[in-house]
Design an enzyme around this catalytic site. Structure first.
Site, PDB file in Angstrom:
ATOM      1  N   GLY A  25       2.623   5.606  -3.171  1.00 25.27           N
ATOM      2  CA  GLY A  25       3.719   6.403  -3.736  1.00 25.27           C
ATOM      3  C   GLY A  25       3.624   6.523  -5.245  1.00 25.27           C
ATOM      4  N   TRP A  29       0.833  -1.223   0.000  1.00 28.06           N
ATOM      5  CA  TRP A  29       0.000   0.000   0.000  1.00 28.06           C
ATOM      6  C   TRP A  29       0.850   1.248   0.000  1.00 28.06           C
ATOM      7  CZ3 TRP A  29      -3.767  -1.987  -2.049  1.00 28.06           C
ATOM      8  CH2 TRP A  29      -4.295  -3.195  -1.625  1.00 28.06           C
ATOM      9  N   ASP A  30       1.957   1.196   0.741  1.00 25.41           N
ATOM     10  CA  ASP A  30       2.903   2.313   0.696  1.00 25.41           C
ATOM     11  C   ASP A  30       3.398   2.537  -0.718  1.00 25.41           C
ATOM     12  OD1 ASP A  30       3.193   3.419   3.222  1.00 25.41           O
ATOM     13  OD2 ASP A  30       4.686   1.960   3.865  1.00 25.41           O
ATOM     14  N   LEU A  31       3.803   1.441  -1.369  1.00 20.24           N
ATOM     15  CA  LEU A  31       4.363   1.548  -2.716  1.00 20.24           C
ATOM     16  C   LEU A  31       3.310   2.011  -3.718  1.00 20.24           C
ATOM     17  CD1 LEU A  31       6.397  -1.762  -2.488  1.00 20.24           C
ATOM     18  CD2 LEU A  31       7.411   0.525  -2.707  1.00 20.24           C
TER      19      LEU A  31
END
Lengths: 413, 413
Positions: free
Chosen positions: B169, B164-166
């Protein structure tokens, strides 16, 4: 749906996730997407999950808001139409997103002879052209051997989220926008190749995991549900609910410890260890067994409601484990009251919460997400308007099986 | 590293993954990235994995190729410098990527008073501003309850890739490029908010998983390592190696069955079931236990080398399970001979394979990836060149602890 990319037209000849997800993102930012589909549907047209009538929710989800032109690519005339759709149009068109074979009639080489400023984004498995999908890439980059209970290192556990497909798709979208910007400045088109396996390798590198293993010579083992390198794990509440509590910053750590009333126990542990668990996130990980045992005991005394209140009011970072059904029914902010979702009626005959673009833009109005197209539902419009094919010629193409007009009307089931 | 976005300047005030990954992608496409860091490092400066000297490979991986300015944001003068760096510059600057508090001195509202065409990309946990990180989002969207062995539905298994971070981003990077394009056309800046939890909810929706549960009312259970909705699972070879074999298309299915010499056994099964396993991918999933048992038996008879040859020559889609160390040492195409990687010497003193942008562009030259910055290594250049602060004033800022010049020179350890 935002109008930021209004005027940009992208043609998609792609199946499964990476390619369609690339143009879905651009579509939701305002670009027009024209897909060409095989008559009867491309290979992902029946991909699970399916609706009650056998229609693919997966296909609908990845292709909403796009136009669908149904062509018979086994016929020369069908191939010519596909080529014409890709290469036609003014300076904001000539952008092609594809996972078709690189050497076929839709190769960038042959298409760019017809349109030299063409930008082609080609998603593929491996850079050398060999076949791969998300799950065959993921098994090769070490993650299934890092996932799941400690002590089971050689028992691989596959991920269920096709993360590499999604990341390849969003990398393709970033690449396409950069190539459009470059084309505007230089007039030059180009071929962009986005191999799933390189997206995976680069991502591990970006997260420091290539360096970790290259320098240490050692693989990271499984750490169960523990977050690597700081504090974080799942814990069970008195009522059987589970929470994930995380402290990657000192602030989150102090908040969690305060909410759990563990300050003095943690101070005693710090004194015993001669380490600061507050300033040294790594120490929280090294001594996770001691910390987890304390947290486990406290969390088990509270119901989820009572624990949530304590964690929230102290500013701790935590989340509740839920199934999708629980998330849908228990948390209005997830979907039901979430402004990025709207209830949309799709060609499957089903009406369901459908997401728009997940980011919000203060300077552009959000529009409701669009339904998926009916297969071939835009054949007539695209051929007559974009390619200026007269109605009589269109009827002949249809009668000869070169194109298909809408498979069925969009009406509620 | 490509020069597609040459001239674009982005300022980053962000820690952890989503924000830094957004500008990393844009940096690798040619944009200039100026990070401001706390003196001594922002909260992710010691995030694991660490190198032998205690430096963060994670931080180096996510911040390579960027400039680092070290500022004391606890001092009013430090905050003014951060504001000046964000708001200064011509029409290709004024782009800010951040995860700082939304209401603080770096809020879009206050910054855009100084620079009305500012584009701010704000990554955050939840849309309502409450705190969340990848792992606390992931537990709430159902995936840990779908991951791992069948029959253990209420035992959550966390993912180890911060997907989810990636994805937040890369969604931010797509959004920034769309906002730049919009600003060029309209002159308007804007605030883009990218909540991790909305990226997750939208993604489940895009994959059809919200529709699946909303319409059926039922959660998807764990299916172990089986790919959902078609054929795919891990199988053990005679020499203990494991492979993932997948058939989501008819072509892949026929190739796998041919490679395993299972045509007649599968035909017999099809006759028994009265279904086509070739044309109906869902039938392959429904009858996976029968199919898996046959495949298991055949795979177990071959070494990996022999099996790979059979699968490859028939055109089947498969992958080998490997640890990162195995991938690094056994497969040159993964990193060592992969043109997207180069051996780069970083401020940690370590030299290791470092990825550039994972896609390749035929119309722009690939440049080698750059090292991560030394903390504060660009303070002097940015303050004197960009903000035109005279040397004497810079020395005074340094002496009073408002800024820090390079923490240490970049020399091999």
């Amino acid at each position: 749906m935002y109008g930021l990319l209004l005027g940009v037209r992208i043609v998609e000849g792609a199946s499964f996730i990476a390619g369609p997800y690339c143009s879905l993102l651009l579509s939701q930012l305002g670009a027009e997407i024209i897909r060409f589909d095989a008559i009867g549907g491309s290979p992902d047209y029946r991909r699970w999950p399916l609706g009650p009538g056998g229609d693919s929710f997966y296909w609908e989800g990845l292709n909403k808001g796009k136009k669908s032109v149904a062509l018979n690519l086994a016929m020369a005339e069908g191939r010519e139409l596909a080529i014409a759709i890709v290469t036609t149009g003014g300076k904001d068109s000539g952008i092609f997103v594809t996972n078709y074979p690189e050497s076929g009639f839709l190769s960038h080489d042959s298409l760019s002879k017809l349109r030299p400023d063409l930008v082609t984004a080609h998603v593929l498995g491996h850079a050398d052209g060999t076949s791969a999908v998300d799950y065959t890439v993921n098994c090769g980059v070490g993650l299934p051997y890092m996932t799941g209970p400690q002590g089971t290192n050689r028992v691989p556990i596959n991920h269920v989220l096709p993360a590499w497909d999604l990341l390849a798709g969003s990398t393709a979208a970033v690449s396409v926008l950069a190539a459009i910007e470059y084309r505007r400045r230089t007039g030059l088109g180009q071929l962009i190749r986005i191999p799933l396996s390189d997206v995976a390798a680069a991502t591990l590198g970006n997260l420091g995991q290539i360096a970790e293993v290259a320098i240490s010579g050692t693989d990271r083992p499984k750490y169960g549900n523990n977050l690597f390198g700081a504090f974080g794990r799942d814990f069970g509440c008195a009522d059987g609910k589970r929470v994930m509590i995380v402290a990657i910053t000192s602030k989150q750590w102090r908040a969690a410890i305060a909410a759990l009333d563990l300050q003095s126990a943690i101070s005693a542990l710090e004194a015993e260890l001669g380490m600061s668990l507050d300033s040294d996130e790594g120490a929280r990980f090294l001594h996770r067994d001691r910390i987890n045992a304390m947290v486990e005991q406290v969390v088990a005394r509270y119901t989820l409601a009572a624990l949530s209140q304590r964690l929230t009011s102290s500013g701790a970072c935590f989340g509740v484990y839920r199934t999708v059904h629980e998330a849908l029914t228990e948390d209005p902010s997830f979907v039901e009251a979430n402004p990025i979702f709207a209830h949309v009626h799709h060609p499957s005959g089903c009406k369901y919460p459908t997401p728009g673009f997940p980011a919000s833009f203060s300077g552009a109005a959000r529009r409701d997400p669009s339904p998926a197209p009916v297969l071939g539902g835009d054949t007539e419009e695209v051929l007559t308007t974009l390619l200026r094919i007269p109605s009589a010629a269109l009827a002949s193409l249809h009668d000869r099986g070169v194109v298909r007009l809408a498979d069925r009307p969009l009406s509620p089931r």
